[in-house]
Design an enzyme around this catalytic site. Structure first.
Site, short mmCIF file in Angstrom:
data_model
loop_
_atom_site.label_atom_id
_atom_site.label_comp_id
_atom_site.label_asym_id
_atom_site.label_seq_id
_atom_site.Cartn_x
_atom_site.Cartn_y
_atom_site.Cartn_z
N LYS A 42 14.79 -5.47 -2.86
CA LYS A 42 16.02 -5.04 -3.46
C LYS A 42 16.71 -3.98 -2.61
O LYS A 42 17.89 -3.71 -2.76
CB LYS A 42 15.74 -4.43 -4.86
N ASP A 100 10.93 0.51 9.92
CA ASP A 100 9.95 1.59 10.06
C ASP A 100 8.90 1.15 11.08
O ASP A 100 9.10 1.31 12.28
CB ASP A 100 9.36 1.87 8.67
P1 IMP Z 1 8.29 -1.70 7.94
O1 IMP Z 1 7.73 -3.07 7.73
O2 IMP Z 1 7.22 -0.68 8.16
O3 IMP Z 1 9.35 -1.63 9.01
O4 IMP Z 1 8.88 -1.20 6.57
C1 IMP Z 1 10.00 -1.71 6.03
C2 IMP Z 1 10.04 -1.43 4.54
O5 IMP Z 1 9.23 -0.31 4.13
C3 IMP Z 1 11.44 -1.05 4.14
O6 IMP Z 1 12.23 -2.20 3.90
C4 IMP Z 1 11.21 -0.21 2.91
O7 IMP Z 1 11.09 -1.02 1.75
C5 IMP Z 1 9.89 0.47 3.16
N1 IMP Z 1 10.08 1.85 3.68
C6 IMP Z 1 9.74 2.32 4.90
N2 IMP Z 1 10.07 3.63 5.03
C7 IMP Z 1 10.65 3.99 3.87
C8 IMP Z 1 11.23 5.23 3.38
O8 IMP Z 1 11.29 6.27 4.05
N3 IMP Z 1 11.72 5.20 2.11
C9 IMP Z 1 11.70 4.09 1.32
N4 IMP Z 1 11.18 2.90 1.74
C10 IMP Z 1 10.66 2.86 3.00
#
Ligand code: IMP
Ligand code: MG
Length: 173
Positions: A42, A100
């Site tokens: 979402k 991230d």
């Molecule tokens: P990744 O797979 O580690 O790149 O993470 C992506 C997902 O992690 C994002 O779409 C968010 O849902 C969640 N996420 C990562 N960092 C944050 C943050 O600082 N706040 C809220 N959600 C986060």
């Protein structure tokens, strides 16, 4: 300000201004090509709707949702709700709330590429390159951050705070 907010990272106005700039850049880049925006439910929905209104060319939109396998490798996700339509031959802009580690985006890009998209690009509201585990091409981004957990403008902490108009760091317990 809400009681759990420690500090505001970007105000509503700063976010709006960056989105207008990105909207112009994206309109320019895709001016001859029909573009489809794809967002993950979402968190990215707030960013997608603001971005879509800042883009000056016609765009299609579609959504998917993913869920992670609880207790397993955090990068391991599956599609819980798929796109409504095929993307074969289309130019796709994957709209992300935050990149991230990059694991989610890499999974999505691979999945979309396997469906025969003509081109794939990524537009992220937030880019936290310091935590990257895998390379992801972020073509457009509003802000690069190096902060602790961020909420607002779609981003949640335990499903709360998505409705904040700004981006903020919350007090953690
Ligand atoms: P990744 O797979 O580690 O790149 O993470 C992506 C997902 O992690 C994002 O779409 C968010 O849902 C969640 N996420 C990562 N960092 C944050 C943050 O600082 N706040 C809220 N959600 C986060
Ligand atoms: Mg989330």
């Amino acid at each position: 300000m809400q009681p759990h907010i420690e500090r505001i990272l970007y105000t509503e106005e700063q976010i709006h201004d960056r989105i207008q700039v990105l909207g112009r850049e994206i309109s320019e880049k895709f001016r001859d090509r029909p573009l489809k925006l794809i967002a993950v439910l979402k968190g990215s929905v707030f960013f997608l709707t603001a971005l879509a209104r800042a883009i000056q060319i016609p765009v299609k939109i579609d959504f998917l949702s993913i869920s992670s396998f609880a207790g397993q490798n955090p990068g391991l996700v599956r599609i819980a709700k798929d796109l409504d339509d095929p993307i074969e031959g289309e130019d796709i802009l994957l709209v992300e709330d935050i990149v991230d580690t990059g694991l989610t985006s890499r999974y999505l890009l691979r999945t979309l590429a396997a469906r025969g998209a003509n081109s794939l690009a990524v537009c992220a509201m937030l880019d936290r390159t310091s935590r990257r585990l895998v390379q992801v091409p972020v073509d457009f981004r509003c802000f690069e951050i190096d902060d602790a957990f961020v909420v607002g403008f779609g981003l949640d902490h335990r499903q709360l705070y998505r409705n904040l108009g700004y981006l903020a760091v919350i007090k953690r317990d």
